[in-house]
Design a protein around this motif. Structure first.
Motif, PDB file in Angstrom:
ATOM      1  N   HIS A 167       0.855  -1.193   0.000  1.00 42.91           N
ATOM      2  CA  HIS A 167       0.000   0.000   0.000  1.00 42.91           C
ATOM      3  C   HIS A 167       0.894   1.247   0.000  1.00 42.91           C
ATOM      4  CE1 HIS A 167      -0.330  -0.493   4.720  1.00 42.91           C
ATOM      5  NE2 HIS A 167       0.909  -0.540   4.290  1.00 42.91           N
ATOM      6  N   THR A 182       0.488   3.668   1.803  1.00 47.20           N
ATOM      7  CA  THR A 182       0.597   4.090   3.207  1.00 47.20           C
ATOM      8  C   THR A 182       2.026   3.851   3.730  1.00 47.20           C
ATOM      9  OG1 THR A 182      -1.616   3.089   3.301  1.00 47.20           O
ATOM     10  CG2 THR A 182      -0.792   4.013   5.343  1.00 47.20           C
ATOM     11  N   ASP A 219       4.080   6.917   4.553  1.00 44.60           N
ATOM     12  CA  ASP A 219       3.589   7.946   5.479  1.00 44.60           C
ATOM     13  C   ASP A 219       4.635   8.337   6.520  1.00 44.60           C
ATOM     14  OD1 ASP A 219       1.235   7.883   4.128  1.00 44.60           O
ATOM     15  OD2 ASP A 219      -0.016   7.256   5.813  1.00 44.60           O
ATOM     16  N   ARG A 247      -0.011  -6.984  -4.589  1.00 48.06           N
ATOM     17  CA  ARG A 247      -0.555  -7.987  -3.662  1.00 48.06           C
ATOM     18  C   ARG A 247      -0.830  -9.286  -4.380  1.00 48.06           C
ATOM     19  NH1 ARG A 247      -4.983  -4.604  -0.190  1.00 48.06           N
ATOM     20  NH2 ARG A 247      -3.615  -2.824   0.189  1.00 48.06           N
ATOM     21  N   GLN A 259      -2.710   3.112  -5.879  1.00 49.50           N
ATOM     22  CA  GLN A 259      -3.408   3.756  -4.761  1.00 49.50           C
ATOM     23  C   GLN A 259      -3.018   5.225  -4.642  1.00 49.50           C
ATOM     24  OE1 GLN A 259      -2.380   1.464  -1.223  1.00 49.50           O
ATOM     25  NE2 GLN A 259      -4.311   0.337  -1.366  1.00 49.50           N
ATOM     26  N   ASP A 318      -2.751   7.813  -1.256  1.00 51.30           N
ATOM     27  CA  ASP A 318      -2.896   8.040   0.176  1.00 51.30           C
ATOM     28  C   ASP A 318      -2.764   9.530   0.451  1.00 51.30           C
ATOM     29  OD1 ASP A 318      -2.610   5.121   0.514  1.00 51.30           O
ATOM     30  OD2 ASP A 318      -2.307   5.652   2.625  1.00 51.30           O
ATOM     31  N   PHE A 324      -8.291  -0.336  11.036  1.00 49.68           N
ATOM     32  CA  PHE A 324      -6.970  -0.435  10.410  1.00 49.68           C
ATOM     33  C   PHE A 324      -5.930  -0.350  11.516  1.00 49.68           C
ATOM     34  CE2 PHE A 324      -9.688   1.721   7.241  1.00 49.68           C
ATOM     35  CZ  PHE A 324      -9.591   0.815   6.193  1.00 49.68           C
ATOM     36  N   PHE A 334      -3.351   1.324  11.631  1.00 51.83           N
ATOM     37  CA  PHE A 334      -2.683   2.634  11.731  1.00 51.83           C
ATOM     38  C   PHE A 334      -3.609   3.802  12.037  1.00 51.83           C
ATOM     39  CE2 PHE A 334      -3.888   2.251   7.296  1.00 51.83           C
ATOM     40  CZ  PHE A 334      -3.468   0.957   6.966  1.00 51.83           C
ATOM     41  N   THR A 335      -4.922   3.562  12.103  1.00 51.19           N
ATOM     42  CA  THR A 335      -5.833   4.666  12.433  1.00 51.19           C
ATOM     43  C   THR A 335      -6.852   4.242  13.487  1.00 51.19           C
ATOM     44  OG1 THR A 335      -7.140   4.007  10.500  1.00 51.19           O
ATOM     45  CG2 THR A 335      -5.752   5.943  10.237  1.00 51.19           C
ATOM     46  N   GLY A 351     -10.629   3.891   2.541  1.00 55.92           N
ATOM     47  CA  GLY A 351     -10.472   3.679   3.971  1.00 55.92           C
ATOM     48  C   GLY A 351      -9.789   4.909   4.555  1.00 55.92           C
ATOM     49  N   CYS A 352     -10.114   5.237   5.801  1.00 53.56           N
ATOM     50  CA  CYS A 352      -9.505   6.433   6.380  1.00 53.56           C
ATOM     51  C   CYS A 352      -9.634   6.417   7.899  1.00 53.56           C
ATOM     52  CB  CYS A 352     -10.179   7.683   5.828  1.00 53.56           C
ATOM     53  SG  CYS A 352     -11.898   7.840   6.338  1.00 53.56           S
ATOM     54  N   GLY A 353      -9.061   7.419   8.548  1.00 51.33           N
ATOM     55  CA  GLY A 353      -9.207   7.510   9.991  1.00 51.33           C
ATOM     56  C   GLY A 353      -8.273   8.542  10.591  1.00 51.33           C
ATOM     57  N   ALA A 382      -5.797  10.514   7.917  1.00 58.52           N
ATOM     58  CA  ALA A 382      -5.146   9.821   6.798  1.00 58.52           C
ATOM     59  C   ALA A 382      -6.214   9.056   6.030  1.00 58.52           C
ATOM     60  CB  ALA A 382      -4.100   8.852   7.312  1.00 58.52           C
ATOM     61  N   PHE A 383      -5.990   8.924   4.729  1.00 58.07           N
ATOM     62  CA  PHE A 383      -6.914   8.090   3.941  1.00 58.07           C
ATOM     63  C   PHE A 383      -6.145   7.346   2.865  1.00 58.07           C
ATOM     64  CE2 PHE A 383      -6.760  11.974   1.326  1.00 58.07           C
ATOM     65  CZ  PHE A 383      -6.675  11.456   0.044  1.00 58.07           C
ATOM     66  N   GLY A 384      -6.757   6.309   2.350  1.00 57.51           N
ATOM     67  CA  GLY A 384      -6.152   5.572   1.240  1.00 57.51           C
ATOM     68  C   GLY A 384      -7.242   5.093   0.301  1.00 57.51           C
TER      69      GLY A 384
HETATM   70  N1  DAH Z   1      -3.703   1.207   3.363  1.00 59.73           N
HETATM   71  C1  DAH Z   1      -5.088   0.770   3.388  1.00 59.73           C
HETATM   72  C2  DAH Z   1      -5.288  -0.335   2.372  1.00 59.73           C
HETATM   73  O1  DAH Z   1      -4.462  -0.527   1.511  1.00 59.73           O
HETATM   74  C3  DAH Z   1      -6.009   1.907   3.083  1.00 59.73           C
HETATM   75  C4  DAH Z   1      -5.958   2.980   4.124  1.00 59.73           C
HETATM   76  C5  DAH Z   1      -6.865   2.980   5.125  1.00 59.73           C
HETATM   77  C6  DAH Z   1      -5.007   3.965   4.108  1.00 59.73           C
HETATM   78  C7  DAH Z   1      -6.868   3.944   6.101  1.00 59.73           C
HETATM   79  C8  DAH Z   1      -4.988   4.961   5.100  1.00 59.73           C
HETATM   80  C9  DAH Z   1      -5.939   4.934   6.073  1.00 59.73           C
HETATM   81  O2  DAH Z   1      -4.105   5.944   5.127  1.00 59.73           O
HETATM   82  O3  DAH Z   1      -5.929   5.877   7.002  1.00 59.73           O
HETATM   83  O4  DAH Z   1      -6.281  -1.020   2.426  1.00 59.73           O
END
Ligand code: DAH
Length: 439
Positions: free
Chosen positions: A134, A136, A139, A158, A172, A174, A251, A253-254, A273-275, A294-296
């Motif tokens: 990812h 992420t 980050d 993956r 992706q 992020d 997740f 990380f969040t 996804g985010c948080g 953060a989001f992805g």
């Molecule tokens: N890295 C996650 C994935 O590949 C997606 C993601 C979710 C990224 C939440 C983020 C986050 O930065 O806060 O499924």
């Protein structure tokens, strides 16, 4: 060691590879981006992945993923400007996909025994490095380098099931935004705090992390959700309002974490996804006075919904029938086109060459007239027309054009006779209507 077992119908030999011999034969190094990496028991990157590492789809002009990346960048550049009038978010879209296990997992607090680390799910270079699973994974490094707002775009890898929606390589985006006390509370910064002082509130709940105040978490949550719903509305809803639903998620990380679902043409899709970033990640990266969202999001998923693409493999297509559909400039970043599936029937390219007429009152040649004529005569059986040669005869001063016309039907294999007949008709009409002289 290869063991020849049989001759198949096509006269080629089938081989089976002994697993024992295979592993003992693993090359001592693997070459990725021109660099040799030592291999070990973890190495599991195959040739087909290796061959695609440098395709760079998101940077390929007019590729649908490139259009989407440009739209997302545009949204952030336009809506988030700092005090000096510059974009608030820095963009990183050129990082190589090789990251350490530390970057991909540990720096993001992924537990040591988490399933996502397995060899079954990831492409490992060796026990210490892998192809990022990812974006992420960058980050921590970017926060550590002092950035407060950034977006990362890139290819991710993956080992997944193979079907129309899954492909071992996808892309992706992020995004991360850090806030300090003044940015978050502005005029109220003297009265409010990011960090909890009341010991009775020093606990993790479904709404907040242990050390943060509920106020801080709520403001960050609002800002995050607002940013993302505006982004979705900008990308998908040029003319109509998009229905959206926030769903609680988890997740490593969040916390708290959410997924966003959107309704598009009657179906619901999960699009990101985010948080609120775990405080420990910020602290480890030297940003301990901050709180961050953060989001992805998966770019193929967005592009498939946006352009009506039903099979993820087409993003890797080098077929002009696919790429030519996205060949448009989109300065306002609002253009939405609907993709027409490329025919499964074979293309039939035939060239046409002619001398252009001398400019006169009757005929002033213009390539677009020829394109229109071809479309007119050939209809949907013409997939593409390209000017492949343009030269001037120095003596006669006459100009010649050669075009390649690709004939292809969406619903059958065209016969040569059929195509030739059509091609002849185009030649005749071009001579008649445009005054060209077929060579
Ligand atoms: N890295 C996650 C994935 O590949 C997606 C993601 C979710 C990224 C939440 C983020 C986050 O930065 O806060 O499924």
């Amino acid at each position: 060691m290869l063991i020849r077992i049989s001759k198949n119908n096509f006269g080629k030999f089938n081989y089976i590879t002994s697993v024992r011999c295979y592993s003992s034969q693993k090359a001592p190094t693997i070459n990725l981006f021109g660099k040799e990496y030592p291999t070990d028991d973890w190495t599991n990157i195959n040739k087909s992945i290796q061959d695609k590492l440098e395709r760079n789809l998101i940077h390929q002009k007019y590729h649908p993923l490139n259009h989407l990346v440009n739209k997302i960048k545009h949204f952030f550049y336009k809506n988030y400007i700092n005090r000096n009038g510059n974009p608030l978010f820095s963009v990183y879209d050129n990082f190589r996909p090789i990251v350490s296990v530390e970057e991909n997992f540990d720096s993001l607090l992924t537990p040591k025994d988490h399933v996502s680390r397995s060899k079954k799910d990831c492409f490992y270079v060796n026990k210490d490095y892998l192809l990022r699973a990812h974006t992420t994974a960058h980050d921590n490094e970017l926060i550590r380098s002092g950035l407060n707002c950034f977006l990362t775009f890139g290819d991710v890898y993956r080992r997944d099931e193979i079907d129309a929606k899954h492909y071992p390589i996808f892309h992706q985006c992020d995004g991360v935004r850090l806030f300090d006390k003044n940015e978050l509370f502005r005029n109220a910064a003297n009265e409010m705090d990011i960090f909890e002082k009341d010991p009775s509130n020093l606990k993790r709940t479904s709404e907040k992390q242990k050390n943060y105040t509920l106020d801080a978490c709520k403001i960050v949550e609002y800002d995050l959700k607002n940013t993302l719903t505006n982004l979705v509305q900008f990308i998908f809803g040029t003319s109509s309002k998009i229905n959206m639903k926030w769903v609680d998620a988890t997740f490593p990380f969040t916390h708290p974490s959410w997924e966003l679902e959107i309704e598009y043409k009657g179906n619901w899709y999960e699009v990101l996804g985010c948080g609120i970033l775990e405080q420990e990640i910020l602290t480890n990266a030297g940003a301990e006075n901050h709180i961050a969202w953060a989001f992805g999001l998966g770019l193929e998923r967005w592009a498939m919904i946006l352009y009506d693409i039903s099979d993820i493999r087409v993003f890797w297509s080098t077929d002009n029938g696919f790429l030519s559909q996205f060949k448009f400039d989109d300065p306002t970043h609002t253009k939405i086109i609907k993709y027409k599936p490329v025919s499964v029937y074979p293309p039939c390219p035939i060239d046409i060459s002619f001398w252009l007429p001398e400019p006169s009152e009757t005929f002033t040649y213009n390539s677009n007239d020829f394109y229109d004529l071809v479309r007119d005569v050939g209809g949907d059986l013409v997939e593409q027309v390209t000017l492949i040669d343009n030269f001037e005869n120095k003596k006669t001063k006459k100009t010649s054009h050669c075009y390649r016309i690709v004939y292809r039907s969406m619903d059958k294999t065209l016969s040569l006779a059929e195509v030739n007949q059509l091609h002849k008709l185009i030649q005749t009409k071009a001579a008649e209507q445009l005054g060209v002289k077929i060579r």
